[in-house]
Scaffold this motif. Structure first.
Motif, PDB file in Angstrom:
ATOM      1  N   ALA A 143      -1.342  57.986 -35.071  1.00 50.30           N
ATOM      2  CA  ALA A 143      -0.711  57.068 -36.019  1.00 50.30           C
ATOM      3  C   ALA A 143       0.286  56.167 -35.304  1.00 50.30           C
ATOM      4  O   ALA A 143       1.123  56.641 -34.522  1.00 50.30           O
ATOM      5  CB  ALA A 143      -0.002  57.854 -37.115  1.00 50.30           C
ATOM      6  N   HIS A 144       0.186  54.878 -35.579  1.00 51.96           N
ATOM      7  CA  HIS A 144       1.146  53.931 -35.016  1.00 51.96           C
ATOM      8  C   HIS A 144       2.480  54.050 -35.738  1.00 51.96           C
ATOM      9  O   HIS A 144       2.540  54.094 -36.970  1.00 51.96           O
ATOM     10  CB  HIS A 144       0.625  52.503 -35.149  1.00 51.96           C
ATOM     11  CG  HIS A 144       1.627  51.466 -34.765  1.00 51.96           C
ATOM     12  ND1 HIS A 144       2.008  51.253 -33.460  1.00 51.96           N
ATOM     13  CD2 HIS A 144       2.368  50.596 -35.529  1.00 51.96           C
ATOM     14  CE1 HIS A 144       2.918  50.291 -33.415  1.00 51.96           C
ATOM     15  NE2 HIS A 144       3.154  49.878 -34.654  1.00 51.96           N
ATOM     16  N   ILE A 145       3.546  54.081 -34.969  1.00 46.08           N
ATOM     17  CA  ILE A 145       4.901  54.115 -35.519  1.00 46.08           C
ATOM     18  C   ILE A 145       5.598  52.828 -35.100  1.00 46.08           C
ATOM     19  O   ILE A 145       5.828  52.606 -33.906  1.00 46.08           O
ATOM     20  CB  ILE A 145       5.677  55.335 -35.014  1.00 46.08           C
ATOM     21  CG1 ILE A 145       4.982  56.619 -35.463  1.00 46.08           C
ATOM     22  CG2 ILE A 145       7.124  55.301 -35.510  1.00 46.08           C
ATOM     23  CD1 ILE A 145       5.535  57.874 -34.835  1.00 46.08           C
ATOM     24  N   ARG A 157       0.367  50.928 -44.906  1.00 42.60           N
ATOM     25  CA  ARG A 157      -0.351  51.427 -43.722  1.00 42.60           C
ATOM     26  C   ARG A 157       0.508  52.314 -42.835  1.00 42.60           C
ATOM     27  O   ARG A 157      -0.004  53.231 -42.192  1.00 42.60           O
ATOM     28  CB  ARG A 157      -0.877  50.251 -42.891  1.00 42.60           C
ATOM     29  CG  ARG A 157      -1.836  49.340 -43.610  1.00 42.60           C
ATOM     30  CD  ARG A 157      -3.140  49.989 -43.988  1.00 42.60           C
ATOM     31  NE  ARG A 157      -4.028  50.232 -42.856  1.00 42.60           N
ATOM     32  CZ  ARG A 157      -5.322  50.543 -42.969  1.00 42.60           C
ATOM     33  NH1 ARG A 157      -5.878  50.650 -44.183  1.00 42.60           N
ATOM     34  NH2 ARG A 157      -6.055  50.769 -41.909  1.00 42.60           N
ATOM     35  N   PHE A 158       1.817  52.038 -42.770  1.00 41.79           N
ATOM     36  CA  PHE A 158       2.674  52.765 -41.832  1.00 41.79           C
ATOM     37  C   PHE A 158       3.798  53.534 -42.517  1.00 41.79           C
ATOM     38  O   PHE A 158       4.629  54.144 -41.834  1.00 41.79           O
ATOM     39  CB  PHE A 158       3.278  51.782 -40.818  1.00 41.79           C
ATOM     40  CG  PHE A 158       2.258  50.905 -40.150  1.00 41.79           C
ATOM     41  CD1 PHE A 158       1.215  51.456 -39.417  1.00 41.79           C
ATOM     42  CD2 PHE A 158       2.316  49.526 -40.256  1.00 41.79           C
ATOM     43  CE1 PHE A 158       0.263  50.650 -38.809  1.00 41.79           C
ATOM     44  CE2 PHE A 158       1.368  48.712 -39.655  1.00 41.79           C
ATOM     45  CZ  PHE A 158       0.341  49.279 -38.930  1.00 41.79           C
ATOM     46  N   MET A 206      -1.502  47.317 -33.554  1.00 40.59           N
ATOM     47  CA  MET A 206      -0.977  48.404 -34.390  1.00 40.59           C
ATOM     48  C   MET A 206      -1.995  48.983 -35.364  1.00 40.59           C
ATOM     49  O   MET A 206      -1.911  50.161 -35.727  1.00 40.59           O
ATOM     50  CB  MET A 206       0.243  47.919 -35.173  1.00 40.59           C
ATOM     51  CG  MET A 206      -0.047  46.803 -36.158  1.00 40.59           C
ATOM     52  SD  MET A 206       1.472  46.135 -36.878  1.00 40.59           S
ATOM     53  CE  MET A 206       0.779  45.015 -38.118  1.00 40.59           C
ATOM     54  N   ASP A 207      -2.957  48.194 -35.810  1.00 43.19           N
ATOM     55  CA  ASP A 207      -3.927  48.665 -36.804  1.00 43.19           C
ATOM     56  C   ASP A 207      -5.103  49.403 -36.192  1.00 43.19           C
ATOM     57  O   ASP A 207      -5.897  50.010 -36.918  1.00 43.19           O
ATOM     58  CB  ASP A 207      -4.464  47.486 -37.622  1.00 43.19           C
ATOM     59  CG  ASP A 207      -3.395  46.823 -38.462  1.00 43.19           C
ATOM     60  OD1 ASP A 207      -2.664  47.540 -39.160  1.00 43.19           O
ATOM     61  OD2 ASP A 207      -3.292  45.583 -38.416  1.00 43.19           O
ATOM     62  N   TYR A 253       3.124  47.020 -44.254  1.00 39.72           N
ATOM     63  CA  TYR A 253       3.912  48.033 -43.551  1.00 39.72           C
ATOM     64  C   TYR A 253       4.146  49.257 -44.416  1.00 39.72           C
ATOM     65  O   TYR A 253       4.088  50.399 -43.938  1.00 39.72           O
ATOM     66  CB  TYR A 253       5.243  47.440 -43.077  1.00 39.72           C
ATOM     67  CG  TYR A 253       5.135  46.846 -41.704  1.00 39.72           C
ATOM     68  CD1 TYR A 253       5.575  47.529 -40.581  1.00 39.72           C
ATOM     69  CD2 TYR A 253       4.559  45.586 -41.509  1.00 39.72           C
ATOM     70  CE1 TYR A 253       5.457  46.993 -39.305  1.00 39.72           C
ATOM     71  CE2 TYR A 253       4.427  45.040 -40.249  1.00 39.72           C
ATOM     72  CZ  TYR A 253       4.879  45.749 -39.153  1.00 39.72           C
ATOM     73  OH  TYR A 253       4.748  45.220 -37.891  1.00 39.72           O
TER      74      TYR A 253
END
Length: 390
Positions: free
Chosen positions: A213-215, A80-81, A205-206, A77
Motif C-alpha cells: 500500500a502506498h502511504i 484510495r489512501f 502512487m496508484d 486521497y
C-alpha cells in the motif's frame, strides 16, 4: 469490461516511445519498451468527459483552483489512501518534474547537495545537475529480491550541512520499491533532525501490487515538505500535461505560485488535464482496478517466463510500477554488448540499467504497460539476446 489486449497502433501520433525511438537507441525500426507511458487508451470516462468539454468549443484562459478539481483530488486521497489532505495546500504545475525543479531552486543554492536513493529516475539527475546542484546518491540495498534503504548511509548524507533537500521517489523508480510506514517515518525523523526539506515525487502512487500500500508523504511528514504527483501514469494521460501537489508552509507555497505565474507565466492550466483528472478521480476507479489486474498479470508473465529460461535469475516482480527492473547480474552479461544485440539483432528497445546511475549497471528496465502480445514478443527477444551472448 475493458479491453487491454487489443493493440493500438501509435505510429504517426508524435509518440516519444514509438515515433522517436531512434533518438535514444539509434535505430527507428525497434519494438519499444522504454519511456514510462502505456500502450493503452485511457479510461472511457475520461474520453467521455473530454468529448463533452470539447463540444463546448471555447478554450480560453482557465483556473485550476476551482470547486471541481480540488475536491476530486481530496476524494481520491480519502478513498484510495485513507488520507485526509488540506486542499488549501494544493498547487498546480505543468509536470511533476517542473514542480520538483522549482522547489529545488527555492530550497537550495547552487552547489548544494540533493539527496536521492540510487538507482534513480534519470530525470532526477538531469534536473538536479541542470540547476547547478549536486546529486548525493544513497545506494539502496537488495536483499532476497527486495530493496531497502540503509538508514545509516542516509543519515550520513543528510547530516552534511550542504545537503539541503531529500528528493524522494515514492514508489521508487526504477526499483519499484514501496516504502513502508516505518521507513517513511524514519526518513521523516532524520530529515527533521538534520533540518533537511523533503520533496516527494509520488507519480506512481496508484500502481502498487501484491498487497503493498502506498502511504503519501503527507501522512508522516515533519517540517517543510512538498509532495508532487499526477494522474498521468495511472490513467495514461501525460500528453495533456498537468500535475498537482501539496506544499506545506504558506511562504514556500506562495513563492512557488509566484514563480509559476509571474516568472514563468504558467498559471493558466491545461483544460484537458483538469477535465481528465476530475473524471479519473470521480469515475475512473473501476477502469484503474481492471488495468492494475492486467498489469500484475503482465508482471507475473515476465517473472515466470524469465525464471523458466534462466532459473539462476530468481527474479521477483516489483512491489509497484509497470516497469520491470530486472537484475541480470547473475548471468554475467556485459550491459553494452546486450544492448547491441537487442538493438541490432532482436530489433527491440529496452532501457539499459546504467541510464539510472552507476548502481543500475547489470540491470535493464522493461516497460510492461502494453498488451500481452507485445510483451510476449519483447520478453522472447530479450531471452534470445541473452542466449546469444551466453
Amino acid at each position: 469490461m475493458f479491453d487491454f489486449s487489443t493493440v493500438i497502433d501509435r505510429h504517426g501520433t508524435w509518440c516519444t516511445q514509438w515515433d522517436y525511438v531512434a533518438d535514444r537507441f539509434g535505430d527507428a525500426d525497434l519494438l519499444p519498451f522504454t519511456i514510462s507511458d502505456m500502450d493503452f487508451a485511457t479510461a472511457p470516462c475520461i474520453l467521455d468527459a473530454l468529448s463533452k468539454r470539447l463540444s463546448h468549443g471555447v478554450f480560453g484562459y482557465s483556473r485550476w483552483k476551482n470547486d471541481e478539481f480540488l475536491p476530486a483530488i481530496a476524494h481520491w486521497y480519502a478513498h484510495r489512501f485513507h488520507a485526509v489532505i488540506d486542499t488549501n495546500t494544493l498547487v498546480y504545475g505543468p509536470s511533476v518534474i517542473y514542480m520538483v525543479a522549482e522547489m529545488i531552486r527555492q530550497w537550495s543554492a547552487p552547489g548544494d547537495g540533493i539527496v536521492v536513493h540510487t538507482p534513480a529516475y534519470d530525470a532526477f539527475f538531469k534536473t538536479i545537475e541542470g540547476n547547478q546542484r549536486r546529486v548525493v546518491g544513497v545506494p539502496m540495498d537488495k536483499q532476497d529480491g527486495q530493496w531497502f534503504c540503509n538508514m545509516d548511509k542516509l543519515e550520513a548524507a543528510l547530516a552534511e550541512p550542504q545537503n539541503t533537500v531529500l528528493l524522494l521517489c515514492s514508489p521508487q523508480n526504477p526499483t519499484g520499491k514501496v516504502w513502508t510506514r516505518d521507513e517513511l517515518e524514519t526518513m521523516a525523523a532524520l530529515c527533521e533532525k538534520h533540518n533537511v526539506r523533503v520533496i516527494s515525487d509520488e507519480i506512481h502512487m496508484d500502481m502498487t501490487w501484491q498487497g503493498h500500500a502506498h502511504i503519501p508523504w503527507s501522512e508522516v511528514a515533519r517540517g517543510e515538505w512538498a509532495l508532487f504527483t499526477s494522474g498521468s501514469k495511472s490513467f495514461n494521460i501525460p500528453a495533456f500535461t498537468g500535475a498537482y501537489g501539496m506544499i506545506v508552509g504558506d511562504t514556500a507555497r506562495e513563492a512557488y505560485l509566484a514563480a509559476l505565474k509571474n516568472r514563468d507565466g504558467l498559471s493558466s492550466p491545461s483544460v484537458p488535464a483538469l477535465v481528465a483528472h476530475i473524471a479519473a478521480y470521480e469515475q475512473g476507479e473501476t477502469w484503474l482496478d481492471a488495468l492494475r489486474d492486467y498489469l500484475q498479470d503482465n508482471m507475473r508473465y515476465i517473472e515466470q517466463t524469465l525464471n523458466t529460461a534462466f532459473p539462476e535469475l530468481k527474479w521477483a516482480m516489483p512491489q509497484a510500477t509497470y516497469l520491470a527492473w530486472i537484475d541480470l547480474r547473475p548471468l554475467n552479461i556485459d550491459d553494452r554488448e546486450l544492448q547491441d544485440v537487442l538493438i541490432k539483432q532482436q530489433k527491440v528497445a529496452i532501457m539499459p540499467g546504467y541510464t539510472y546511475g552507476e548502481e543500475g549497471n547489470g540491470f535493464i528496465r522493461l516497460n510492461a504497460g502494453c498488451p500481452r502480445v507485445k510483451l510476449e514478443q519483447g520478453v522472447e527477444r530479450l531471452i534470445a539476446a541473452i542466449r546469444t551472448l551466453r
